[in-house]
Design an enzyme around this catalytic site. Structure first.
Site, short mmCIF file in Angstrom:
data_model
loop_
_atom_site.label_atom_id
_atom_site.label_comp_id
_atom_site.label_asym_id
_atom_site.label_seq_id
_atom_site.Cartn_x
_atom_site.Cartn_y
_atom_site.Cartn_z
N HIS A 133 -15.78 36.59 -42.13
CA HIS A 133 -15.82 35.20 -41.92
C HIS A 133 -16.99 34.53 -42.82
O HIS A 133 -17.97 35.11 -43.22
CB HIS A 133 -16.18 34.95 -40.36
CG HIS A 133 -15.03 35.07 -39.53
ND1 HIS A 133 -14.82 36.28 -38.92
CD2 HIS A 133 -13.89 34.24 -39.18
CE1 HIS A 133 -13.67 36.13 -38.27
NE2 HIS A 133 -13.18 34.95 -38.18
N LYS A 137 -20.82 31.35 -39.50
CA LYS A 137 -20.33 31.53 -38.25
C LYS A 137 -21.46 32.18 -37.31
O LYS A 137 -22.35 32.98 -37.75
CB LYS A 137 -19.20 32.72 -38.58
CG LYS A 137 -18.42 33.14 -36.88
CD LYS A 137 -17.32 33.90 -37.33
CE LYS A 137 -16.87 34.29 -35.88
NZ LYS A 137 -16.39 32.93 -35.07
N1 LIG Z 1 -10.44 29.89 -30.92
C1 LIG Z 1 -10.25 29.55 -32.19
O1 LIG Z 1 -9.04 29.69 -32.58
C2 LIG Z 1 -11.34 29.33 -33.09
C3 LIG Z 1 -11.04 29.02 -34.43
C4 LIG Z 1 -12.12 28.89 -35.40
C5 LIG Z 1 -13.40 28.50 -34.67
N2 LIG Z 1 -13.60 28.80 -33.52
C6 LIG Z 1 -14.98 28.59 -32.82
O2 LIG Z 1 -15.00 27.18 -32.44
C7 LIG Z 1 -16.42 26.85 -32.56
C8 LIG Z 1 -16.78 25.72 -33.52
O3 LIG Z 1 -16.39 26.09 -34.89
P1 LIG Z 1 -16.47 25.03 -36.10
O4 LIG Z 1 -16.34 25.82 -37.11
O5 LIG Z 1 -15.82 23.77 -35.77
O6 LIG Z 1 -18.12 24.85 -35.95
P2 LIG Z 1 -18.92 23.47 -36.63
O7 LIG Z 1 -18.14 23.07 -37.80
O8 LIG Z 1 -20.41 23.99 -36.85
O9 LIG Z 1 -18.73 22.45 -35.32
C9 LIG Z 1 -19.81 22.55 -34.42
C10 LIG Z 1 -19.48 21.04 -33.65
O10 LIG Z 1 -19.88 21.37 -32.38
C11 LIG Z 1 -20.88 20.51 -32.13
N3 LIG Z 1 -21.83 20.58 -31.15
C12 LIG Z 1 -22.83 21.73 -31.04
N4 LIG Z 1 -23.67 21.61 -29.82
C13 LIG Z 1 -22.92 20.76 -28.99
C14 LIG Z 1 -23.00 20.25 -27.67
N5 LIG Z 1 -24.12 20.71 -26.95
N6 LIG Z 1 -22.20 19.31 -27.26
C15 LIG Z 1 -21.29 18.84 -28.00
N7 LIG Z 1 -21.12 19.34 -29.43
C16 LIG Z 1 -21.90 20.20 -29.88
C17 LIG Z 1 -21.58 20.13 -33.62
O11 LIG Z 1 -22.30 19.01 -33.55
P3 LIG Z 1 -23.12 18.47 -34.71
O12 LIG Z 1 -22.17 18.05 -35.81
O13 LIG Z 1 -24.07 17.34 -34.18
O14 LIG Z 1 -24.01 19.43 -35.26
C18 LIG Z 1 -20.14 20.16 -34.40
O15 LIG Z 1 -19.72 18.93 -34.30
C19 LIG Z 1 -17.34 28.35 -32.93
O16 LIG Z 1 -17.45 28.74 -31.58
C20 LIG Z 1 -16.20 29.08 -33.62
O17 LIG Z 1 -16.55 30.43 -33.56
C21 LIG Z 1 -12.64 29.14 -32.50
#
Ligand SMILES: NC(=O)c1ccc[n+]([C@@H]2O[C@H](COP(=O)([O-])OP(=O)(O)OC[C@H]3O[C@@H](n4cnc5c(N)ncnc54)[C@H](OP(=O)(O)O)[C@@H]3O)[C@@H](O)[C@H]2O)c1
Length: 242
Positions: A133, A137
Site C-alpha cells: 500500500h 497508510k
Molecule cells: N474499507 C475500505 O474499502 C477502505 C478503502 C480505502 C481506505 N480505507 C480506510 O479508510 C480510512 C481513510 O482512508 P483515506 O485514504 O481516505 O485517508 P485520508 O486521505 O488520510 O483521509 C482521512 C480523513 O479523515 C479525517 N479525520 C481524521 N481524524 C478524524 C476525526 N477524529 N474526525 C473526523 N474526521 C477525521 C481527516 O481529516 P483532515 O483532512 O482534517 O486530516 C481526513 O479528512 C483509513 O482507515 C483506510 O485504511 C478503507
C-alpha cells in the site's frame, strides 16, 4: 438518499464524486477539525465513515444518538469491535463494516475460500500472503490482508497462527506469514501464493484506483438504509452471490 461523509480525505472525496453521479445528496462533511457529528442541524440518512481508527467509537456513539445508520470503511479499529456491537444493539441502529468495500475484493475473498479448501488437501503446498500500500497508510498489515489471513487460517488446517512481523530465523510450518510493504502511491495490492517444489500458484488482486471502494460503500449505504443490526459487506453481497 442523503449522506454524511465522516472523513473527507482521499476516500471521502472519491465517495462524494460517485454519490453525486448516482443522484445521492452529500449533506454533511466532517474532518479532523470539524468532527462533531452531533453539532449543527445536519440532516442525513446514512453516515459513511472513512476517517481515523481512533474516532470510530465516538462517531458510532454520535450517529447512534441521532438514530442514523452507518457504513464504516475505516480500518484498524478491530479492538473496539465489542464496544461498537453494544452501541449498535443498545441504540437499535444499522451498521455495515468491511475492511474492503470493493466488490472485486469480496469476489476475491470467495475465490480464496474455495482455493484454501482445495489446497488443504495437498500438504506439499505452503501458503503466504503479501500486501503493498501507499506510504501514508497508517495500519499494517492491511485490514484486507487480515481478512484474507482469517479465511486461510479457517480453511487450511495445517496453518494455525499468523506471523505479521519479520521472522527472526525459520518460521514454523503452522505459521502463516504476511509481509507488508509501504511505498509510493500504491492503492492496494494483495497476493496469496500457494507454493510447492513442483509449482507456484499466485492469486492477486490489484486495486487500480479508489473507485471500487467508493462504489461498494455507496452500495452498502443503500442496503443498510432502514435496517437494524451489524453487518459486513458479505451480507450486502449475499443476495447477488447466491
Ligand atoms: N474499507 C475500505 O474499502 C477502505 C478503502 C480505502 C481506505 N480505507 C480506510 O479508510 C480510512 C481513510 O482512508 P483515506 O485514504 O481516505 O485517508 P485520508 O486521505 O488520510 O483521509 C482521512 C480523513 O479523515 C479525517 N479525520 C481524521 N481524524 C478524524 C476525526 N477524529 N474526525 C473526523 N474526521 C477525521 C481527516 O481529516 P483532515 O483532512 O482534517 O486530516 C481526513 O479528512 C483509513 O482507515 C483506510 O485504511 C478503507
Amino acid at each position: 438518499m442523503r449522506i454524511a461523509l465522516i472523513g473527507y480525505g482521499r476516500m471521502g472525496k472519491e465517495i462524494e464524486r460517485h454519490a453525486v453521479e448516482r443522484g445521492m445528496q452529500v449533506t454533511a462533511r466532517f474532518d479532523s477539525k470539524n468532527s462533531d457529528v452531533s453539532a449543527g442541524a445536519h440532516e442525513f440518512d446514512v453516515a459513511i465513515h472513512f476517517a481515523s481508527p481512533d474516532s470510530v467509537i465516538t462517531h458510532v456513539q454520535m450517529c447512534a444518538r441521532r438514530k442514523n445508520n452507518m457504513v464504516v470503511g475505516t480500518t484498524g479499529w478491530s479492538k473496539d469491535m465489542g464496544k461498537v456491537w453494544s452501541i449498535v444493539q443498545e441504540q437499535n441502529i444499522g451498521l455495515v463494516h468491511a475492511a474492503n468495500f470493493s466488490v472485486g475484493v469480496n469476489i476475491f475473498f470467495r475465490l480464496m475460500k474455495d482455493a484454501a479448501k482445495l489446497f488443504d488437501r495437498f500438504l506439499e503446498y505452503d501458503v503466504f500472503l503479501q500486501e503493498t500500500h501507499h506510504k501514508d497508510k497508517s495500519d499494517s498489515p492491511s485490514g484486507t490482508a487480515l481478512t484474507l489471513a482469517e479465511i486461510l487460517l479457517h480453511n487450511i488446517s495445517r496453518k494455525k497462527e499468523l506471523l505479521n512481523t519479520p521472522p527472526s530465523g525459520k518460521i514454523r510450518p503452522e505459521q502463516l506469514h504476511i509481509s507488508s510493504t509501504r511505498a509510493g502511491t500504491v492503492v492496494g495490492n494483495h497476493s496469496v501464493t500457494f507454493d510447492s517444489v513442483a509449482d507456484s500458484i499466485e492469486l492477486t488482486h490489484m486495486a487500480k484506483n479508489r473507485s471500487g471502494f467508493a462504489l461498494g460503500a455507496l452500495l452498502a449505504a443503500e442496503w443498510i438504509d432502514g435496517k437494524k443490526g451489524i453487518f459486513t459487506m458479505e451480507d450486502v453481497l449475499s443476495d447477488i452471490f447466491q
